[in-house]
Design an enzyme around this catalytic site. Structure first.
Site, PDB file in Angstrom:
ATOM      1  N   ILE A 152       0.852  -1.205   0.000  1.00 37.92           N
ATOM      2  CA  ILE A 152       0.000   0.000   0.000  1.00 37.92           C
ATOM      3  C   ILE A 152       0.884   1.250   0.000  1.00 37.92           C
ATOM      4  CG2 ILE A 152      -1.778   1.293   1.242  1.00 37.92           C
ATOM      5  CD1 ILE A 152      -2.757  -1.446   2.356  1.00 37.92           C
ATOM      6  N   ARG A 232      -4.726   0.772  10.550  1.00 36.47           N
ATOM      7  CA  ARG A 232      -5.488   0.201  11.653  1.00 36.47           C
ATOM      8  C   ARG A 232      -5.658   1.238  12.756  1.00 36.47           C
ATOM      9  NH1 ARG A 232      -7.175  -2.762   8.597  1.00 36.47           N
ATOM     10  NH2 ARG A 232      -7.202  -5.038   8.595  1.00 36.47           N
ATOM     11  N   ASP A 256      -9.529   6.613   8.433  1.00 36.85           N
ATOM     12  CA  ASP A 256     -10.479   5.645   7.868  1.00 36.85           C
ATOM     13  C   ASP A 256     -10.722   4.520   8.862  1.00 36.85           C
ATOM     14  OD1 ASP A 256     -12.100   4.472   5.776  1.00 36.85           O
ATOM     15  OD2 ASP A 256     -10.482   3.016   5.437  1.00 36.85           O
ATOM     16  N   GLU A 261     -13.816   0.181  16.647  1.00 36.77           N
ATOM     17  CA  GLU A 261     -14.570   0.297  15.409  1.00 36.77           C
ATOM     18  C   GLU A 261     -15.852  -0.535  15.468  1.00 36.77           C
ATOM     19  OE1 GLU A 261     -12.854  -0.682  11.325  1.00 36.77           O
ATOM     20  OE2 GLU A 261     -11.622   0.954  12.082  1.00 36.77           O
ATOM     21  N   HIS A 284     -14.010   3.041   7.419  1.00 33.57           N
ATOM     22  CA  HIS A 284     -13.141   1.892   7.108  1.00 33.57           C
ATOM     23  C   HIS A 284     -13.510   1.321   5.736  1.00 33.57           C
ATOM     24  CE1 HIS A 284     -10.595  -1.681   8.755  1.00 33.57           C
ATOM     25  NE2 HIS A 284     -10.435  -1.519   7.454  1.00 33.57           N
ATOM     26  N   GLY A 286     -11.360   1.920   2.985  1.00 35.51           N
ATOM     27  CA  GLY A 286     -10.167   1.991   2.120  1.00 35.51           C
ATOM     28  C   GLY A 286     -10.156   0.892   1.074  1.00 35.51           C
ATOM     29  N   ALA A 287     -10.536  -0.298   1.477  1.00 33.40           N
ATOM     30  CA  ALA A 287     -10.457  -1.452   0.565  1.00 33.40           C
ATOM     31  C   ALA A 287     -11.725  -1.632  -0.255  1.00 33.40           C
ATOM     32  CB  ALA A 287     -10.216  -2.710   1.389  1.00 33.40           C
TER      33      ALA A 287
HETATM   34  C1  MLT Z   1      -7.706  -4.952   4.948  1.00 35.68           C
HETATM   35  O1  MLT Z   1      -7.168  -5.412   5.960  1.00 35.68           O
HETATM   36  O2  MLT Z   1      -7.281  -5.221   3.830  1.00 35.68           O
HETATM   37  C2  MLT Z   1      -8.954  -4.125   5.074  1.00 35.68           C
HETATM   38  O3  MLT Z   1      -9.207  -3.818   6.387  1.00 35.68           O
HETATM   39  C3  MLT Z   1     -10.047  -4.875   4.406  1.00 35.68           C
HETATM   40  C4  MLT Z   1     -11.458  -4.430   4.630  1.00 35.68           C
HETATM   41  O4  MLT Z   1     -11.798  -3.311   4.896  1.00 35.68           O
HETATM   42  O5  MLT Z   1     -12.292  -5.305   4.484  1.00 35.68           O
END
Ligand code: MLT
Length: 326
Positions: A152, A232, A256, A261, A284, A286-287
């Site tokens: 990343i 995180r 994010d 959480e 959260h 990002g992905a």
């Molecule tokens: C990750 O660890 O890649 C992300 O937290 C994935 C997600 O948000 O599902």
């Protein structure tokens, strides 16, 4: 092979798992005891999760459970030691959502510099304030400090180069190839904090990185600097961050991820950090792009298919005795 999917999962992944000959059960939104019951009742051999936490009790629910797959890159939501002790393999999908996280990081960087959230909030309230919002410093020539130059961090650096930013990184491992490719400098943590206009965090969660950014680290940053956390929650001490932003020690932050959480099925967010102005937040996500989730689903299918065909668990993050497919 029985697979239990305990979170939202792309349809293409479901199709791929069935094509691999798996019996697939989908039960999103379960947690704790309810998920343990589902693991027991389904007799699943493979459990696929995204945000849902996998506790020691869930791992202990059934002796049929052999593999837990995190449909993402981090696996701090899974009790890996307990899994190891039971001979359960834990696997993840590293790098598959790296571009998505880098894109959000960049979105937040520009949003902070241009105060896009405050501007929008004012417009929604019917307020026009060009004077107040005409003070952005811009990204060109600014220093971006990347903490963690993994997949990343690398994708963030690639995008920052296109913005003509000055790049530095801190990582336990030096990567001379990327240093040459992108003209990024490896520096110590103190230097990165002191010289960056933006600090962005891309290290794994867990005890080793807990409160990596606290009072002392924030005090070393420039008053004009911003911090972005798309990795995180526990990596940033939120109380220290709120105080630093309110006191003007740093200019602002975007998160994010949060220390505490909500789970996938929760709908409330009460974290006091949400009320601090100049701290922007996302959920959260990002992905969470189609491209990233398709790539993650494909990787999950690959992991399960390989396990079905060979008994081998790819991307395995824990060492256990070999487990035979059932
Ligand atoms: C990750 O660890 O890649 C992300 O937290 C994935 C997600 O948000 O599902």
């Amino acid at each position: 092979m029985k697979v239990l999917i305990a979170d939202k999962f792309e349809d293409r992944g479901m199709v791929g798992l069935r094509e691999a000959g798996c019996q697939v059960a989908v039960k999103p939104g379960l947690k704790d005891a309810a998920l343990a019951d589902a693991v027991r009742e389904s007799g699943c051999n493979v459990l696929v999760v995204r945000s849902t936490k996998v506790t020691p009790d869930i791992l202990a629910a059934s002796s049929h459970l052999k593999v837990v797959i995190r449909a993402g890159s981090g696996y701090d939501t899974i009790a890996v030691d307990a899994a190891t002790a039971r001979g359960i393999r834990v696997s993840n999908c590293p790098g598959k959502n790296a571009v998505a996280v880098a894109e959000l990081t960049f979105g937040l960087m520009i949003a902070l510099d241009r105060r896009i959230v405050d501007e929008t909030n004012d417009l929604r309230r019917g307020v026009w304030n060009k004077k107040e919002y005409s003070k952005a410093r811009g990204l060109k020539g600014r220093t971006l400090g990347i903490v963690g130059l993994g997949r990343i961090g690398y994708e963030v650096a690639v995008r920052a180069k296109a913005f003509d930013m000055n790049l530095m990184y801190q990582d336990v491992i030096a990567n001379e190839k990327i240093e040459k490719e992108l003209g990024i400098r490896r520096v110590g943590f103190e230097t990165l904090l002191a010289e960056s206009d933006f600090v962005t965090l891309h290290v794994p969660g867990g005890t080793k990185t807990e409160h990596l950014i606290g009072h002392d680290q924030l005090a070393r940053m420039k008053p004009t600097a911003f911090i972005i956390n798309c990795s995180r929650g526990g990596i940033v001490d939120e109380t220290a961050l709120a105080q630093a932003v309110q006191a003007g020690t740093i200019a602002g932050a975007a998160l994010d991820v949060f220390e505490i959480e909500p789970g996938a099925s929760d709908t409330e967010f009460k974290d006091p950090i949400r009320t601090v102005s100049r701290i922007y937040g996302t959920h959260h996500v990002g992905a969470s792009t189609d491209q990233a989730q398709d790539a993650v689903a494909d990787e999950v299918v690959k992991i399960v298919r390989t396990y079905v065909e060979t008994g081998r668990v790819i991307n395995c993050v824990n060492q256990t005795e070999p487990v035979t497919a059932t």
